[in-house]
Design an enzyme around this catalytic site. Structure first.
Site, PDB file in Angstrom:
ATOM      1  N   GLY A   1       0.822  -1.197   0.000  1.00 33.86           N
ATOM      2  CA  GLY A   1       0.000   0.000   0.000  1.00 33.86           C
ATOM      3  C   GLY A   1       0.854   1.245   0.000  1.00 33.86           C
ATOM      4  O   GLY A   1       2.059   1.193   0.224  1.00 33.86           O
TER       5      GLY A   1
ATOM      6  N   LYS B   1      -3.809   4.937   4.391  1.00 31.82           N
ATOM      7  CA  LYS B   1      -3.181   3.859   3.635  1.00 31.82           C
ATOM      8  C   LYS B   1      -4.108   3.458   2.489  1.00 31.82           C
ATOM      9  O   LYS B   1      -5.274   3.134   2.722  1.00 31.82           O
ATOM     10  CB  LYS B   1      -2.898   2.655   4.532  1.00 31.82           C
TER      11      LYS B   1
ATOM     12  N   ASP C   1       5.285  -9.358  12.982  1.00 30.93           N
ATOM     13  CA  ASP C   1       6.131  -8.480  12.176  1.00 30.93           C
ATOM     14  C   ASP C   1       6.739  -7.374  13.020  1.00 30.93           C
ATOM     15  O   ASP C   1       6.863  -6.233  12.576  1.00 30.93           O
ATOM     16  CB  ASP C   1       5.334  -7.892  11.009  1.00 30.93           C
TER      17      ASP C   1
END
Length: 319
Positions: A2, A23, A125
């Protein structure tokens, strides 16, 4: 997958004093990037869960709104003007943090991960680039329930846990491993298992012990316990975040008052350029993505060879 824009509400906030991050994912990319649509919608779903019921968690982002049009999928989150933890580390004189600063940021990150885990969400992450400096930790996805384990491969290779590399299936303990790698990088300025290439990095993750410098400290002991290869022996596996909070490194931390800290170790400098000074009258996102798809036009080359040393300097807007 994105593009993030800094935007403001022209009607309610014409001077852009309260901007937010938007985003945007172009839906045409869903056709070229496998599973992109599911991931994008899952991110919105997770942010929705984090935002409702209000008030949201102090160290996690909230979903301010989202748009699903014929050409785009977009969602808005609060803007964090301080950059990310990696940028902040590079601003330090020796590109590392003191133990006191590490303790502060780790405490907030630990609370954020604890909240995610309580909702059955594994972050997967965690890295400095995903920790935004203000009061939020950036987001990623995957939900677990009833003892489910994931076998998908998600994460940055220097932060990936051994059980992910082995393909054994993994759950919440991967976040505690990543927390250990993050802490190591904050202390030494580098990750502990980085190799010359991806293969060597993964080999180091599986067999190498994290190298420490100097005498053992409470901080290096915490890192070592988080970076145990066997996830069932890793700190945090049995009792989650509470087990890590009880470590001697966090002795003296008032967890109940953490959200009340009015002066964090880092405050965005007023000398830095104000991103909201140049307010545009309007911006067509469709034109922006069209430019991304179109290759930049080049003038006729004076030489037939593609290896010509004459290059045109192209502006960012042209890309």
């Amino acid at each position: 997958m994105g593009t993030v824009f800094l935007v403001h509400d022209r009607a309610a906030d014409p001077s852009a004093r309260c901007p937010f991050a938007l985003k945007v994912v172009e839906k045409s990319s869903f056709q070229t990037k496998l599973d992109a649509e599911r991931r994008a919608r899952w991110e919105i779903q997770v942010l929705t869960r984090l935002s409702d019921p209000a008030p949201a968690h102090s160290f996690l982002p909230t979903l301010m709104g989202h748009l699903d049009s014929a050409g785009f999928l977009a969602w808005a989150v609060p803007y964090c003007p301080g950059g990310d933890l990696n940028v902040l580390r590079y601003r330090q004189n020796d590109r590392v943090f003191s133990p006191a600063v590490i303790r502060f940021y780790l405490a907030e990150i630990l609370c954020a991960l604890d909240h995610l885990h309580s909702m059955g969400i594994v972050y997967r992450d965690l890295k400095p680039e995903n920790v935004l400096i203000q009061n939020s930790v950036s987001r990623r996805k995957l939900s677990f329930s009833n003892g489910e384990r994931s076998n998908s491969f998600v994460g940055t290779e220097e932060y990936v846990a051994p059980e992910v590399v082995r393909g054994d299936g993994h759950e919440f303990a991967v976040d505690w491993w990543a927390l250990g790698v993050l802490t190591y990088e904050m202390l030494y300025g580098t990750t502990p298992f980085k190799g010359k290439n991806r293969k060597e990095t993964f080999r180091n993750v599986l067999v190498k012990e994290p190298p420490f410098i100097g005498k053992p400290t409470a901080l290096t002991d915490l890192i070592g316990r988080l970076l145990i290869k066997d996830p069932t022996r890793r700190l945090g596996y049995l009792k989650g975040a509470s087990e890590i909070k009880d470590h001697v490194f966090f002795r003296g931390v008032r967890w109940d008052l953490l959200t009340e800290v009015s002066r964090p170790p880092f405050i965005p400098s007023r000398d830095e350029p104000d991103l909201t000074e140049k307010v545009t009258a309007g911006f067509d996102i469709r034109e922006y993505f069209q430019k991304l798809r179109s290759p930049p036009s080049l003038p006729p080359s004076p030489l037939p060879s593609p290896s010509s040393e004459h290059h045109r300097n192209l502006s960012l807007a042209e890309f």
